[in-house]
Design an enzyme around this catalytic site. Sequence first.
Site, PDB file in Angstrom:
ATOM      1  N   ASN A  10      -9.102  -7.990   5.365  1.00  0.00           N
ATOM      2  CA  ASN A  10      -7.883  -8.675   5.808  1.00  0.00           C
ATOM      3  C   ASN A  10      -7.433  -8.001   7.098  1.00  0.00           C
ATOM      4  O   ASN A  10      -6.886  -6.905   7.067  1.00  0.00           O
ATOM      5  CB  ASN A  10      -6.814  -8.552   4.707  1.00  0.00           C
ATOM      6  CG  ASN A  10      -5.473  -9.104   5.139  1.00  0.00           C
ATOM      7  OD1 ASN A  10      -5.367  -9.774   6.163  1.00  0.00           O
ATOM      8  ND2 ASN A  10      -4.449  -8.812   4.344  1.00  0.00           N
ATOM      9  N   LYS A  12      -5.113  -8.895   9.087  1.00  0.00           N
ATOM     10  CA  LYS A  12      -3.678  -9.028   9.371  1.00  0.00           C
ATOM     11  C   LYS A  12      -3.496  -9.436  10.844  1.00  0.00           C
ATOM     12  O   LYS A  12      -4.306 -10.208  11.360  1.00  0.00           O
ATOM     13  CB  LYS A  12      -2.953  -7.734   9.001  1.00  0.00           C
ATOM     14  CG  LYS A  12      -3.324  -7.287   7.586  1.00  0.00           C
ATOM     15  CD  LYS A  12      -2.527  -6.145   7.052  1.00  0.00           C
ATOM     16  CE  LYS A  12      -2.988  -5.809   5.648  1.00  0.00           C
ATOM     17  NZ  LYS A  12      -2.217  -4.763   5.010  1.00  0.00           N
ATOM     18  N   HIS A  96       0.061 -12.622  -0.216  1.00  0.00           N
ATOM     19  CA  HIS A  96      -0.011 -11.209   0.166  1.00  0.00           C
ATOM     20  C   HIS A  96       1.403 -10.617   0.192  1.00  0.00           C
ATOM     21  O   HIS A  96       2.351 -11.299   0.580  1.00  0.00           O
ATOM     22  CB  HIS A  96      -0.672 -11.061   1.540  1.00  0.00           C
ATOM     23  CG  HIS A  96      -1.003  -9.639   1.846  1.00  0.00           C
ATOM     24  ND1 HIS A  96      -0.049  -8.755   2.297  1.00  0.00           N
ATOM     25  CD2 HIS A  96      -2.145  -8.931   1.715  1.00  0.00           C
ATOM     26  CE1 HIS A  96      -0.614  -7.564   2.431  1.00  0.00           C
ATOM     27  NE2 HIS A  96      -1.884  -7.648   2.090  1.00  0.00           N
ATOM     28  N   GLU A  98       2.841  -8.696   2.124  1.00  0.00           N
ATOM     29  CA  GLU A  98       3.539  -8.711   3.418  1.00  0.00           C
ATOM     30  C   GLU A  98       4.181 -10.069   3.691  1.00  0.00           C
ATOM     31  O   GLU A  98       4.995 -10.198   4.605  1.00  0.00           O
ATOM     32  CB  GLU A  98       2.553  -8.321   4.545  1.00  0.00           C
ATOM     33  CG  GLU A  98       2.305  -6.822   4.527  1.00  0.00           C
ATOM     34  CD  GLU A  98       0.946  -6.403   5.055  1.00  0.00           C
ATOM     35  OE1 GLU A  98       0.302  -7.175   5.768  1.00  0.00           O
ATOM     36  OE2 GLU A  98       0.529  -5.282   4.722  1.00  0.00           O
ATOM     37  N   GLU A 181      -3.050  -5.748  -5.760  1.00  0.00           N
ATOM     38  CA  GLU A 181      -2.669  -4.939  -4.611  1.00  0.00           C
ATOM     39  C   GLU A 181      -1.315  -4.285  -4.875  1.00  0.00           C
ATOM     40  O   GLU A 181      -0.271  -4.905  -4.598  1.00  0.00           O
ATOM     41  CB  GLU A 181      -2.579  -5.820  -3.360  1.00  0.00           C
ATOM     42  CG  GLU A 181      -3.905  -6.432  -2.975  1.00  0.00           C
ATOM     43  CD  GLU A 181      -4.040  -6.521  -1.469  1.00  0.00           C
ATOM     44  OE1 GLU A 181      -5.075  -6.084  -0.958  1.00  0.00           O
ATOM     45  OE2 GLU A 181      -3.102  -6.989  -0.808  1.00  0.00           O
ATOM     46  N   GLY A 187      -1.561   0.131   3.100  1.00  0.00           N
ATOM     47  CA  GLY A 187      -1.326   0.692   4.423  1.00  0.00           C
ATOM     48  C   GLY A 187      -0.679   2.068   4.390  1.00  0.00           C
ATOM     49  O   GLY A 187      -0.212   2.568   5.405  1.00  0.00           O
ATOM     50  N   SER A 227      -5.379   0.640   0.504  1.00  0.00           N
ATOM     51  CA  SER A 227      -5.985   1.868   1.017  1.00  0.00           C
ATOM     52  C   SER A 227      -7.411   2.103   0.515  1.00  0.00           C
ATOM     53  O   SER A 227      -7.809   3.246   0.260  1.00  0.00           O
ATOM     54  CB  SER A 227      -5.089   3.082   0.732  1.00  0.00           C
ATOM     55  OG  SER A 227      -3.823   2.919   1.365  1.00  0.00           O
TER      56      SER A 227
HETATM   57  P1  PGA Z   1      -4.864  -1.575   3.354  1.00  0.00           P
HETATM   58  O1  PGA Z   1      -4.382  -3.098   3.144  1.00  0.00           O
HETATM   59  O2  PGA Z   1      -6.315  -1.523   2.991  1.00  0.00           O
HETATM   60  O3  PGA Z   1      -4.610  -1.305   4.823  1.00  0.00           O
HETATM   61  O4  PGA Z   1      -4.027  -0.722   2.461  1.00  0.00           O
HETATM   62  C1  PGA Z   1      -4.839  -3.860   2.068  1.00  0.00           C
HETATM   63  C2  PGA Z   1      -4.230  -5.232   2.120  1.00  0.00           C
HETATM   64  O5  PGA Z   1      -3.075  -5.351   2.538  1.00  0.00           O
HETATM   65  O6  PGA Z   1      -4.870  -6.242   1.758  1.00  0.00           O
END
Ligand code: PGA
Length: 265
Positions: A10, A12, A96, A98, A181, A187, A227
């Site tokens: 992803n 983003k 997601h 976010e 998640e 992140g 992560s």
């Molecule tokens: P990350 O994000 O691997 O940077 O923690 C995962 C995601 O948001 O799908």
Amino acid sequence: MPRRPFVAGNWKMNKTSSEAHQYVTEFVGLVNEITSVDIVLCPPYTSLARLNEDLADENVKLGAQDAFWEDSGAFTSCISAGMLSAEKIPYCIVGHSERRGRFGKLEIPETTVGYFGETDESVNLKLKALARAGITAILCVGETLAEREAGNTDSVIENQLNAALDGLGDDALKSLIIAYEPVWAIGTGKTCDTPEAERVCGFIRQVLADATSPHLAMGCRILYGGSVKPSNAQDLFSQENIDGGLVGGASLIATDFAEIVKAAV
Ligand code: PGA
């Protein structure tokens, strides 16, 4: 039941289309011998058309990061599932963290994540729109730190799942991919420890079995995201209920993401 591993990156809001093109030129060479894993990149919309040409004959497929639930109309900035399917995009992320929260039901604090007020209801509408368009959804669920600390992890996830799946037809349920998640692990560099990630993914499978059928739940691919990196991917992906990963930051570097994909072989 053996499930085919699935690893998605992803991106983003990262990479211009020329940066994306450069990335895949390197990446396909690193993973082109892998036949046992579904490998997916989810770049911003602006790179989808170019990458679709780049990847036409490759074992790397594309996903979008979101799609609106209406087919067309006065919805400034939105992209419909039908538009994605016209571009032959086979996958799309939905819900997601976010995109959830802030103005929606989850009330994710402003300082954490959640910019777009996605709710369980809008997630459900988007899943139905993707099903109509024949696109496979990657549904994200997960708890915030406050919800985990209050001991509500399982109930939050159960509620998210049941609301998301409400009224979905058999075909959509059969192809659905679910990503666990935990919001606090996205992140942040903090991975959910492997036994707990496995426990929650097993719980998701159980909720799915109760909502649909044990057979369908056994065939569903459930990913861990938050992560994931080359150093922890193998441990996570070797768990019984974890069928791969949804990878953010580490998918932006072709060599790192290729290592993560190899950990799923
Ligand atoms: P990350 O994000 O691997 O940077 O923690 C995962 C995601 O948001 O799908």
